[in-house]
Design an enzyme around this catalytic site. Structure first.
Site, PDB file in Angstrom:
ATOM      1  N   VAL A 261     -54.806 -78.975  31.476  1.00  0.00           N
ATOM      2  CA  VAL A 261     -54.886 -79.768  32.703  1.00  0.00           C
ATOM      3  C   VAL A 261     -53.493 -80.089  33.233  1.00  0.00           C
ATOM      4  O   VAL A 261     -53.254 -80.117  34.435  1.00  0.00           O
ATOM      5  CB  VAL A 261     -55.696 -81.056  32.444  1.00  0.00           C
ATOM      6  CG1 VAL A 261     -55.613 -81.994  33.641  1.00  0.00           C
ATOM      7  CG2 VAL A 261     -57.140 -80.717  32.128  1.00  0.00           C
ATOM      8  N   ALA A 262     -52.548 -80.284  32.312  1.00  0.00           N
ATOM      9  CA  ALA A 262     -51.183 -80.625  32.737  1.00  0.00           C
ATOM     10  C   ALA A 262     -50.543 -79.511  33.542  1.00  0.00           C
ATOM     11  O   ALA A 262     -49.652 -79.755  34.364  1.00  0.00           O
ATOM     12  CB  ALA A 262     -50.325 -80.939  31.515  1.00  0.00           C
TER      13      ALA A 262
ATOM     14  N   ASN B  11     -44.721 -80.384  35.975  1.00  0.00           N
ATOM     15  CA  ASN B  11     -45.566 -79.835  34.915  1.00  0.00           C
ATOM     16  C   ASN B  11     -44.760 -79.587  33.641  1.00  0.00           C
ATOM     17  O   ASN B  11     -45.272 -79.721  32.526  1.00  0.00           O
ATOM     18  CB  ASN B  11     -46.214 -78.533  35.373  1.00  0.00           C
ATOM     19  CG  ASN B  11     -47.332 -78.760  36.374  1.00  0.00           C
ATOM     20  OD1 ASN B  11     -47.696 -79.897  36.652  1.00  0.00           O
ATOM     21  ND2 ASN B  11     -47.870 -77.696  36.926  1.00  0.00           N
TER      22      ASN B  11
ATOM     23  N   ASP C 119     -48.628 -86.771  42.954  1.00  0.00           N
ATOM     24  CA  ASP C 119     -48.494 -85.365  43.317  1.00  0.00           C
ATOM     25  C   ASP C 119     -48.953 -85.094  44.743  1.00  0.00           C
ATOM     26  O   ASP C 119     -48.178 -84.634  45.585  1.00  0.00           O
ATOM     27  CB  ASP C 119     -49.323 -84.492  42.350  1.00  0.00           C
ATOM     28  CG  ASP C 119     -48.437 -83.867  41.288  1.00  0.00           C
ATOM     29  OD1 ASP C 119     -47.294 -84.317  41.136  1.00  0.00           O
ATOM     30  OD2 ASP C 119     -48.909 -82.943  40.613  1.00  0.00           O
TER      31      ASP C 119
ATOM     32  N   ASP D 259     -38.593 -60.113  77.830  1.00  0.00           N
ATOM     33  CA  ASP D 259     -38.490 -59.752  79.236  1.00  0.00           C
ATOM     34  C   ASP D 259     -37.681 -60.825  79.944  1.00  0.00           C
ATOM     35  O   ASP D 259     -37.248 -61.801  79.334  1.00  0.00           O
ATOM     36  CB  ASP D 259     -39.867 -59.544  79.872  1.00  0.00           C
ATOM     37  CG  ASP D 259     -40.782 -60.750  79.694  1.00  0.00           C
ATOM     38  OD1 ASP D 259     -40.320 -61.773  79.155  1.00  0.00           O
ATOM     39  OD2 ASP D 259     -41.945 -60.668  80.095  1.00  0.00           O
TER      40      ASP D 259
ATOM     41  N   GLU E  72     -44.496 -82.742  31.803  1.00  0.00           N
ATOM     42  CA  GLU E  72     -45.736 -83.099  31.103  1.00  0.00           C
ATOM     43  C   GLU E  72     -45.930 -82.244  29.852  1.00  0.00           C
ATOM     44  O   GLU E  72     -46.473 -82.716  28.842  1.00  0.00           O
ATOM     45  CB  GLU E  72     -46.930 -82.919  32.041  1.00  0.00           C
ATOM     46  CG  GLU E  72     -46.935 -83.877  33.218  1.00  0.00           C
ATOM     47  CD  GLU E  72     -47.987 -83.530  34.273  1.00  0.00           C
ATOM     48  OE1 GLU E  72     -48.231 -84.375  35.140  1.00  0.00           O
ATOM     49  OE2 GLU E  72     -48.526 -82.399  34.215  1.00  0.00           O
TER      50      GLU E  72
ATOM     51  N   ASP F 229     -46.165 -60.443  79.639  1.00  0.00           N
ATOM     52  CA  ASP F 229     -47.084 -61.226  80.462  1.00  0.00           C
ATOM     53  C   ASP F 229     -48.136 -60.379  81.157  1.00  0.00           C
ATOM     54  O   ASP F 229     -49.125 -60.906  81.647  1.00  0.00           O
ATOM     55  CB  ASP F 229     -46.315 -62.052  81.501  1.00  0.00           C
ATOM     56  CG  ASP F 229     -45.453 -61.174  82.407  1.00  0.00           C
ATOM     57  OD1 ASP F 229     -45.454 -59.939  82.219  1.00  0.00           O
ATOM     58  OD2 ASP F 229     -44.783 -61.723  83.291  1.00  0.00           O
TER      59      ASP F 229
ATOM     60  N   ASP G 250     -48.335 -54.854  78.945  1.00  0.00           N
ATOM     61  CA  ASP G 250     -47.589 -55.259  77.754  1.00  0.00           C
ATOM     62  C   ASP G 250     -48.467 -55.354  76.522  1.00  0.00           C
ATOM     63  O   ASP G 250     -47.953 -55.526  75.405  1.00  0.00           O
ATOM     64  CB  ASP G 250     -46.917 -56.629  77.981  1.00  0.00           C
ATOM     65  CG  ASP G 250     -45.827 -56.574  79.035  1.00  0.00           C
ATOM     66  OD1 ASP G 250     -45.087 -55.574  79.040  1.00  0.00           O
ATOM     67  OD2 ASP G 250     -45.720 -57.508  79.831  1.00  0.00           O
TER      68      ASP G 250
END
Length: 947
Positions: A310-311, A734, A767, A357, A737, A668, A672
Site C-alpha cells: 500500500v505504501a 513512497n 498527498d 499565416d 515510507e 482560417d 487550410d
C-alpha cells in the site's frame, strides 16, 4: 439506401427525428427549382417566422446526436477499473479475509481493511467528480465557438446558429463554408464541394442547380450534405434534411460508437501504473518471504507485507492527472485558446516550428484601403476599420475603379445593431463588421468613402454570372447586365491581372497597355507593396454573352487601377514573437500575399530582423524536389513563404515533420484543412475562420491572435512540467515510507515503524490535495527561456527519477533516524516492544508526522525545476500552502485526539518533537535549493526539456 430523397409529408415526430422526405413523393433532386420550393413548402424568400416555429417543434434542432457517452453509473464504475484501484481492492478483500482467519481477531486488521476500502471509494469519488467537471467544462468551451450559417427568412438575409435551421430553410453558401444540413441547390454559380467526409473522395466535385435523374441521393449532383464544405463558388440551397436524419448524421452515429484512442500521455501513465503495481507486489512478496522464517505469525506477516505494498501505490495519481490537464485546458481557454484534444496540451510543450499565416493572426484582420492608384496618380484614403467614415482624396478618377471592385465582391457591410430607440449609432461608432471576405469589405468601405452607392450600382448592373476566386489563377470575375450590354468586372493579384490586360484607363482615356505603361503599373504595385500594403488590381471589359467562358471573360481586359490596403499588426504580437524566439521556437510566415507585403509585416512584428531573409515564392517551391525543400527548411535562418497555395502549405508541413520538427500550423480557410489536420498542432481562427478549418484543427484561437499561440505554448509547457512535479512529489515520499520498514526488517525490530493505516492517512491527507495544488501551479518565470523538450522524452526521465531518489532519500534518512533515535533513547530492548508500548507509539507517530511535515517542504521544493522557490514567492500558490497546512493539521489531530489515537495507535508529540521534524523538513528544502543553485550555475545542457 433509398434511391431518392422524398419531400415533406405530414406526420408526427416519432422517437427518431423525422426526415424531410419520409413519405413517398418524388425525389427532391429530380425536381426543377420551382418544384423544389413547392415540394418543401417554402419559397425563394425563405420561410416565415410562423413556419419556422412550427417546423422546429416537429423536427427539432439541427444537431447531430451526442457522441455515445456512457451513463454516470458507468463512469463511476470505471473509476474502480484503474490498475491502482484494482490492486487496493484486492488488498482490502485479502485483509478482510486475514481478519476472519485471525485467532484471536485483531481489530487493527479490520481497521486496515476498512481504511483501504475507504481510500478506494474516496479516490473514486474525487476522480469521478473531477472528470465529470472537466467533461462539462470541455462541452461549455466547445460552445464558445459558434457554428453559424446564412439563411433567407421572410426575404431577409440573416446569420443564424446552424442548429436553428429547419427543413425548408433557404441557405446561402459561399467558398469556405461548411454545409449546415442536407440541401438541394436551387441557384449555383461554379460550385465545387469536398465530399471527403461522406464518400472518402478527396477531389472536389462540381455541383449544379439543375434537376438530375433519380439516383441515390449521395450521387445527386444538385445536392450538398452536412459535414461537407464548399471549396469554390456560391449558391442558394433549400434544406431537405436536418440533424440525425442527414446522411452525415447516419455516418456520425456509426463513428460515435468507435472507442476513443488514448493519448501518448495516457499510455505513459498506464505503463507507469503497471510497473509501479508490479514493483509493489514484488517488494511486498519479498518482505513476506523474509519475515516468515523469523517466526512472526503468518497472518501478521502478511498484513505487514500488505502495508508495504500500500505504501508504494499512489492512490490519488489518476484523479490528479485528469485535474491537472483540465486546469491547463481552462487556463488556455481564458487566454482565448480552445483546446479540443488533451493530446494538444501535451504536444504544445514540444512545439519547435510555428507556420503562421499573416492576415488576422499577426494582423488585426480589419483591412483598410489607404491608397488608390488610378491613371498614374495615387489617392490617399482616410479612416480606419469598417465604418464608412473618411474620404478619398480627389475621388473622381477613382470611382470607376472602386465601382468595379465593389460590384465584383460578395461581402456585405453590416451596420451596428439598432439601439433601444430603433436608431443605429453614428457611423463613426464601433460595431461595423463585414459579412464575408474582409478584403472585399475594405473595398466596399472605400467605395462608400468615394461616394459610390453600391446599392444603386447593383440595381443598375445586375449580376448574371460569376467565376469565383481560386488560388491557382488568383482572380475573381463577375458578369453584369448593364444598360449598355454585358460587362465583366475582374479583381485579383496585380501580376495575374496585368498579364490579361491589353489596355488601361489612363486619366479617363482608354489607351493601349504599352511596355512603358506596363512598367509604370508594376512599379506602382511594388511601391505600394513595399509599404506593407496588400495590393489588388481591377479591370473590366464588355462581352456579348451573359455567360461567356471563363478564359474568354478574363482576356483583353482594360486595367482600371490598383488598390493598396493595410491590415495593421496586432500590438501584442511583437512580444509574443520575442517569447517564441527565446523559447527556441522558429516562426515561418506562410502567406498568399506579395513578398514585399509579407516582409514589411514580418519586420514590423519581429519575425524578420536580418537585412536579407530567405523569401521563397510558390513558384520557387514548385521547382524544388523533396531533397531541395528539406535543405531549404533545414536552414534555421529567417524564412518567408509567399504567394503559396494550400498544396504548398501542406508540402511544407510534411517536409518540416520529415526533418524531425514538431509543427504548429495556423489557418482560417477551407483550403487550410489538410495542413491543419496533418500538423502536430492545427490552430484555427475562431473569430474569422471557416467552420471547416475549426473542425480540422485541434486548437481554436477565439481571438485569432498569434499572441494566443505563444501563450498556449507557455501554458502547454507548464502543464507538462506540473505533471512531472506532482509525480516527483507523489513518488518521493513512497521512499520515505518504504525505507524505515526495510530498515526495521533487516535490523531485527519486531514491529513496523509505520503501519498501513498510517500510510493510507498520509496518502489521503498529505498527498492528494497538495498534488492537485501542484497541478494548478502557474508557469515558471523562465518556462519560455528553455528550448523545446524532446518529443522522445518520457515522464519518468533520468532527471525525474534522480529528483525522486534525491528528495525521497532525504526524507527516508530523516524519518528512519528519528524512529531509531527515539527507540534507542528509551533503553528498552527490541524484544520488549509491543503495540501498546508508549515509546513505540510515539516513535511511529514521529515517523508519520515526519513524512507529513517533510512533504510540506517537499511540495515547496518541487514547485520549480531550476529557479529558487523564494524567487517565485512562497505565497504565490496559496492553494498549495492551504493543502499542506491541512495535512499538518490532520496529523496533529491524529496525534492529539483520543479517538484518532486509538484508530492509528499514535501518541501526543511535544513541541521539541515538532521542532526536530520541522528542522528535517527545512533541511530537505535547503538541500533542494543548493541542487537548483548548482544547476543554474553549471554549463547549460543542449538537451531540451531537462528538469
Amino acid at each position: 439506401m433509398s434511391t431518392g430523397t422524398s419531400v415533406l409529408t405530414p406526420g408526427d415526430r416519432g422517437r427518431e427525428p423525422t426526415a424531410l422526405g419520409s413519405g413517398g413523393g418524388p425525389a427532391v433532386q429530380t425536381l426543377p427549382t420551382g418544384g423544389v420550393f413547392a415540394a418543401l413548402g417554402t419559397s425563394p424568400r425563405g420561410l416565415t417566422a410562423a413556419e419556422v416555429a412550427a417546423r422546429r417543434d416537429r423536427f427539432g434542432p439541427n444537431e447531430l446526436p451526442r457522441a455515445g457517452r456512457r451513463g454516470l453509473w458507468r463512469d463511476l464504475v470505471g473509476q474502480f477499473t484503474d490498475l491502482f484501484a484494482v490492486v487496493l481492492l484486492v488488498a482490502s478483500a485479502v485483509t478482510f479475509l486475514a481478519y476472519a482467519l485471525q485467532e484471536p481477531r485483531d481489530v487493527g486488521t479490520l481497521q486496515l481493511a476498512v481504511a483501504i476500502l475507504g481510500v478506494v471509494l474516496l479516490n473514486a469519488a474525487i476522480g469521478f467528480a473531477q472528470e465529470y467537471s472537466a467533461e462539462r467544462t470541455a462541452e461549455s468551451l466547445q460552445a464558445m465557438v459558434p457554428h453559424t450559417c446564412r439563411v433567407l427568412r421572410d426575404g431577409e438575409r440573416q446569420e443564424l446558429p446552424a442548429p436553428d435551421l429547419v427543413p425548408g430553410d433557404v441557405v446561402v453558401l459561399e467558398a469556405g463554408d461548411a454545409v449546415p444540413a442536407d440541401c438541394r441547390l436551387v441557384d449555383a454559380h461554379e460550385v465545387s464541394v469536398n465530399n471527403a467526409a461522406l464518400t472518402g473522395e478527396s477531389d472536389a466535385v462540381g455541383r449544379t442547380g439543375e434537376p438530375v435523374a433519380s439516383s441515390p441521393v449521395l450521387e445527386a449532383r444538385n445536392c450538398v450534405f452536412m459535414g461537407t464544405d464548399v471549396v469554390a463558388g456560391s449558391a442558394k440551397a433549400a434544406v431537405f434534411a436536418t440533424g440525425a436524419t442527414t446522411e452525415f448524421g447516419r455516418i456520425y452515429r456509426l463513428a460515435a460508437a468507435a472507442p476513443r484512442q488514448k493519448t501518448p500521455l495516457q499510455r505513459q501513465v498506464a505503463l507507469m501504473a503497471r510497473r509501479v503495481a508490479g514493483a509493489a507486489l514484488a517488494i511486498g512478496a519479498a518482505l513476506f518471504a523474509v519475515r516468515v522464517p523469523t517466526g512472526q505469525p503468518l497472518v501478521e506477516t502478511f498484513v505487514f507485507a500488505l502495508g508495504v505494498m500500500v505504501a508504494l501505490v499512489p492512490e490519488g495519481l489518476p484523479a490528479t492527472l485528469s485535474v491537472s490537464l483540465a486546469i491547463g485546458v481552462r487556463r488556455m481557454a481564458r487566454r482565448h485558446a480552445l483546446v479540443k484534444q488533451l493530446l494538444a496540451v501535451e504536444a504544445l510543450g514540444s512545439t519547435t516550428v510555428v507556420c503562421t499565416d499573416k492576415t488576422g493572426t499577426l494582423t488585426q484582420a480589419e483591412m483598410t484601403v489607404v491608397q488608390v492608384w488610378a491613371g498614374g496618380v495615387s489617392h490617399a484614403v482616410s479612416g480606419v476599420g469598417y465604418a464608412p467614415v473618411g474620404e478619398v482624396a480627389d475621388p473622381g478618377p477613382t470611382r470607376d475603379l472602386l465601382r468595379a471592385a465593389g460590384l465584383c465582391s460578395n461581402a456585405r457591410l453590416v451596420p451596428p445593431p439598432a439601439n433601444a430607440g430603433g436608431h443605429h449609432p453614428q457611423p463613426d461608432h464601433a460595431g461595423w463588421r463585414v459579412l464575408g471576405d474582409t478584403t472585399e469589405g475594405a473595398l466596399l468601405v472605400a467605395a462608400a468613402k468615394a461616394g459610390v452607392d453600391l446599392s444603386d450600382e447593383e440595381a443598375a448592373a445586375q449580376r448574371v454570372a460569376e467565376y469565383p476566386f481560386d488560388s491557382d489563377r488568383k482572380l475573381m470575375s463577375t458578369v453584369h447586365k448593364t444598360s449598355d450590354g454585358y460587362r465583366v468586372y475582374v479583381k485579383g493579384a496585380p501580376q495575374e491581372l496585368l498579364a490579361r490586360c491589353t489596355a488601361i484607363d489612363w486619366r479617363g482615356v482608354r489607351q493601349p497597355l504599352t511596355g512603358e505603361l506596363r512598367a509604370a503599373v508594376t512599379a506602382a504595385s511594388d511601391q505600394l507593396a513595399s509599404q506593407g500594403l496588400r495590393v489588388l488590381a481591377a479591370a473590366s471589359r464588355p462581352v456579348d454573352d451573359s455567360h461567356p467562358a471563363q478564359h474568354e471573360a478574363e482576356r483583353e481586359l482594360t486595367l482600371l487601377g490598383l488598390v493598396g490596403m493595410l491590415d495593421p499588426p496586432r500590438p501584442e504580437v511583437s512580444d509574443a514573437v520575442d517569447a517564441c524566439r527565446r523559447a527556441g521556437i522558429r516562426i515561418v510566415m506562410v502567406t498568399g500575399d506579395h513578398p514585399l507585403t509579407a516582409e514589411a509585416v514580418a519586420r514590423r512584428v519581429g519575425i524578420v530582423r536580418q537585412p536579407a531573409p530567405a523569401v521563397v515564392t510558390g513558384t520557387r517551391l514548385d521547382e524544388l524536389d523533396d531533397a531541395g525543400l528539406d535543405t531549404l527548411l533545414a536552414d534555421s535562418g529567417e524564412l518567408l513563404l509567399c504567394r503559396v497555395s494550400p498544396e504548398h502549405k501542406m508540402r511544407v508541413v510534411t517536409a518540416l515533420q520529415r526533418c524531425g520538427e514538431v509543427v504548429a500550423v495556423t489557418g482560417d480557410g477551407a483550403n487550410d484543412a489538410p495542413a491543419l489536420k496533418h500538423a502536430d498542432i492545427g490552430v484555427a481562427m475562431g473569430a474569422s475562420g471557416t467552420d471547416v478549418a475549426r473542425e480540422a484543427a485541434v486548437m481554436v484561437l477565439l481571438d485569432d491572435s498569434f499572441a494566443s499561440i505563444a501563450a498556449a505554448v507557455r501554458l502547454g509547457r507548464s502543464v507538462y512540467q506540473n505533471i512531472r512535479k506532482f509525480l516527483i512529489y507523489l513518488f518521493s515520499h513512497n521512499i520515505a515510507e518504504l525505507v524505515p520498514i526495510l530498515a526495521a526488517t533487516f535490523a531485527g525490530f519486531p514491529l513496523v515503524p509505520i503501519t498501513a493505516v498510517q500510510i493510507l492517512a498520509i496518502d489521503l491527507g498529505s498527498d492528494v490535495l497538495p498534488a492537485l495544488a501542484l497541478g494548478a501551479e502557474p508557469p515558471e518565470p523562465d518556462v519560455m527561456d528553455r528550448p523545446p523538450r524532446s518529443r522522445r522524452e518520457r515522464l519518468f526521465s533520468t532527471t525525474v527519477m534522480g529528483r525522486i531518489v534525491f528528495l525521497g532519500g532525504i526524507q527516508a534518512l530523516g524519518v528512519t533516524a528519528v524512529f531509531f533515535w527515539h527507540i534507542h533513547a528509551s533503553g528498552i530492548p527490541y524484544s520488549g516492544f509491543t503495540d501498546d508500548t508508549i515509546v513505540y507509539r510515539e516513535a511511529i507517530t514521529m515517523v508519520q508526522a515526519g513524512i507529513v511535515v517533510s512533504q510540506f517542504f517537499n511540495a515547496l521544493a518541487v514547485r520549480t525545476d531550476r529557479q529558487s522557490v523564494f524567487r517565485i514567492g512562497l505565497l504565490s500558490n496559496p492553494w498549495l500552502l492551504a493543502a499542506g497546512c491541512f495535512g499538518i493539521a490532520l496529523m496533529a489531530a491524529i496525534s492529539y485526539l483520543p479517538p484518532l489515537q486509538a484508530l492509528f495507535n499514535t501518541a501526543p508529540l511535544d513541541a521539541a518533537d515538532w521542532a526536530v521534524l520541522a528542522g528535517f523538513g527545512a533541511l530537505l528544502l535547503a538541500a533542494e535549493e543548493i541542487r537548483k543553485w548548482w544547476l543554474r550555475h553549471r554549463p547549460r545542457s543542449s538537451t531540451g526539456g531537462a528538469g
